[in-house]
Design a protein around this motif. Sequence first.
Motif, PDB file in Angstrom:
ATOM      1  N   GLN A  37      31.180  55.669  45.670  1.00 41.73           N
ATOM      2  CA  GLN A  37      31.772  54.368  45.924  1.00 41.73           C
ATOM      3  C   GLN A  37      30.795  53.501  46.700  1.00 41.73           C
ATOM      4  O   GLN A  37      30.386  53.841  47.803  1.00 41.73           O
ATOM      5  CB  GLN A  37      33.089  54.485  46.705  1.00 41.73           C
ATOM      6  N   GLY A  41      33.004  48.656  47.302  1.00 37.68           N
ATOM      7  CA  GLY A  41      34.229  49.284  46.804  1.00 37.68           C
ATOM      8  C   GLY A  41      34.165  49.788  45.382  1.00 37.68           C
ATOM      9  O   GLY A  41      34.916  50.671  45.001  1.00 37.68           O
ATOM     10  N   SER A  42      33.299  49.228  44.567  1.00 34.88           N
ATOM     11  CA  SER A  42      33.271  49.630  43.162  1.00 34.88           C
ATOM     12  C   SER A  42      32.801  51.072  43.025  1.00 34.88           C
ATOM     13  O   SER A  42      32.090  51.597  43.877  1.00 34.88           O
ATOM     14  CB  SER A  42      32.377  48.691  42.361  1.00 34.88           C
ATOM     15  N   LEU A  43      33.235  51.701  41.946  1.00 37.00           N
ATOM     16  CA  LEU A  43      32.924  53.114  41.709  1.00 37.00           C
ATOM     17  C   LEU A  43      31.794  53.258  40.704  1.00 37.00           C
ATOM     18  O   LEU A  43      31.757  52.566  39.691  1.00 37.00           O
ATOM     19  CB  LEU A  43      34.151  53.840  41.163  1.00 37.00           C
TER      20      LEU A  43
ATOM     21  N   ARG B   9      36.957  39.087  41.352  1.00 39.05           N
ATOM     22  CA  ARG B   9      36.394  40.170  42.160  1.00 39.05           C
ATOM     23  C   ARG B   9      37.025  40.168  43.552  1.00 39.05           C
ATOM     24  O   ARG B   9      37.229  41.220  44.149  1.00 39.05           O
ATOM     25  CB  ARG B   9      34.882  40.018  42.273  1.00 39.05           C
ATOM     26  N   GLN B  38      43.332  51.084  46.390  1.00 36.95           N
ATOM     27  CA  GLN B  38      42.780  51.734  47.570  1.00 36.95           C
ATOM     28  C   GLN B  38      43.119  50.844  48.763  1.00 36.95           C
ATOM     29  O   GLN B  38      42.531  49.781  48.937  1.00 36.95           O
ATOM     30  CB  GLN B  38      41.268  51.928  47.453  1.00 36.95           C
ATOM     31  N   LEU B  91      41.803  47.259  47.529  1.00 39.17           N
ATOM     32  CA  LEU B  91      40.973  47.153  46.340  1.00 39.17           C
ATOM     33  C   LEU B  91      41.757  47.688  45.155  1.00 39.17           C
ATOM     34  O   LEU B  91      42.217  48.829  45.173  1.00 39.17           O
ATOM     35  CB  LEU B  91      39.689  47.960  46.523  1.00 39.17           C
ATOM     36  N   LEU B  93      41.718  48.779  41.339  1.00 38.62           N
ATOM     37  CA  LEU B  93      40.807  49.195  40.281  1.00 38.62           C
ATOM     38  C   LEU B  93      41.541  49.387  38.971  1.00 38.62           C
ATOM     39  O   LEU B  93      42.655  49.924  38.949  1.00 38.62           O
ATOM     40  CB  LEU B  93      40.135  50.520  40.629  1.00 38.62           C
ATOM     41  N   PHE B 105      35.698  52.704  34.981  1.00 36.04           N
ATOM     42  CA  PHE B 105      36.326  51.826  35.959  1.00 36.04           C
ATOM     43  C   PHE B 105      35.624  50.487  36.047  1.00 36.04           C
ATOM     44  O   PHE B 105      34.395  50.385  35.904  1.00 36.04           O
ATOM     45  CB  PHE B 105      36.322  52.483  37.343  1.00 36.04           C
ATOM     46  N   GLY B 106      36.423  49.455  36.313  1.00 37.99           N
ATOM     47  CA  GLY B 106      35.876  48.151  36.613  1.00 37.99           C
ATOM     48  C   GLY B 106      35.426  48.096  38.056  1.00 37.99           C
ATOM     49  O   GLY B 106      35.636  49.044  38.816  1.00 37.99           O
ATOM     50  N   PRO B 107      34.840  46.984  38.479  1.00 40.39           N
ATOM     51  CA  PRO B 107      34.344  46.843  39.850  1.00 40.39           C
ATOM     52  C   PRO B 107      35.451  46.611  40.872  1.00 40.39           C
ATOM     53  O   PRO B 107      35.213  46.695  42.070  1.00 40.39           O
ATOM     54  CB  PRO B 107      33.420  45.625  39.766  1.00 40.39           C
ATOM     55  N   GLY B 108      36.645  46.307  40.385  1.00 43.82           N
ATOM     56  CA  GLY B 108      37.758  46.117  41.304  1.00 43.82           C
ATOM     57  C   GLY B 108      38.021  44.672  41.659  1.00 43.82           C
ATOM     58  O   GLY B 108      37.149  43.805  41.549  1.00 43.82           O
ATOM     59  N   ARG B 110      39.420  42.762  44.990  1.00 44.83           N
ATOM     60  CA  ARG B 110      39.776  42.964  46.401  1.00 44.83           C
ATOM     61  C   ARG B 110      40.763  41.878  46.821  1.00 44.83           C
ATOM     62  O   ARG B 110      40.461  40.696  46.742  1.00 44.83           O
ATOM     63  CB  ARG B 110      38.545  42.927  47.292  1.00 44.83           C
TER      64      ARG B 110
END
Lengths: 111, 114
Positions: A37, A41-43, B9, B38, B91, B93, B105-108, B110
């Motif tokens: 991570q 925050g991105s995975l 984002r 998260q 966050l 996702l 997964f995408g970048p999320g 926030r």
Amino acid sequence: GQQVQQSPASLVLQEGENAELQCNFSTSLNSMQWFYQRPGGSLVSLFYNPSGTKHSGRLTSTTVIKERRSSLHISSSQTTDSGTYLCALEGASSSFSKLVFGQGTSLSVVP
Amino acid sequence: GALVYQYPRRTICKSGTSMRMECQAVGFQATSVAWYRQSPQKTFELIALSTVNSAIKYEQNFTQEKFPISHPNLSFSSMTVLNAYLEDRGLYLCGARDWEYEQYFGPGTRLTVL
């Protein structure tokens, strides 16, 4: 109960040392993924490893289904390896695509 | 290659208002889409799973009334956080996969709630 136990919670290494991160699970497994991570925050997907051993550069992932564990080995650690590592499993009996994440290991590699 | 995009984002909303977030899969068919959150100092928890030709399944503590999800085709999904409050910050996702293959997964997105 907690299906995924990740250890250690945090780890501090001297640059060049090796790291072994563990993930133990209490359910039968369909798949196991390891993620890094980023601070934002991105995975970043490191491994998709339902069983056996996989290598990628300095990283090695080993999943032993019978023993219900998966590990992530980082060799010759670098300061840029610092961050949070997460394992996530898809249980055999859970809904399709449901990933259960571990609590993460916070790795700090110091010069 | 397989990619997942998420928009926006980052977003800030006032307490009690709603915000919508989007997830776009490129390079593969998103036959299932999972939304995770998260919260601060916590790991990811599943909100709901949407699989093509099946009803959307929500996890305990999450409801359709609070987090309505749309999955109209094999490349797009959206989720709205209705009536957001402080405990909804975190966050979000989107994870998408094509049947039994790896989940991407995408970048999320926030979310900050004021």
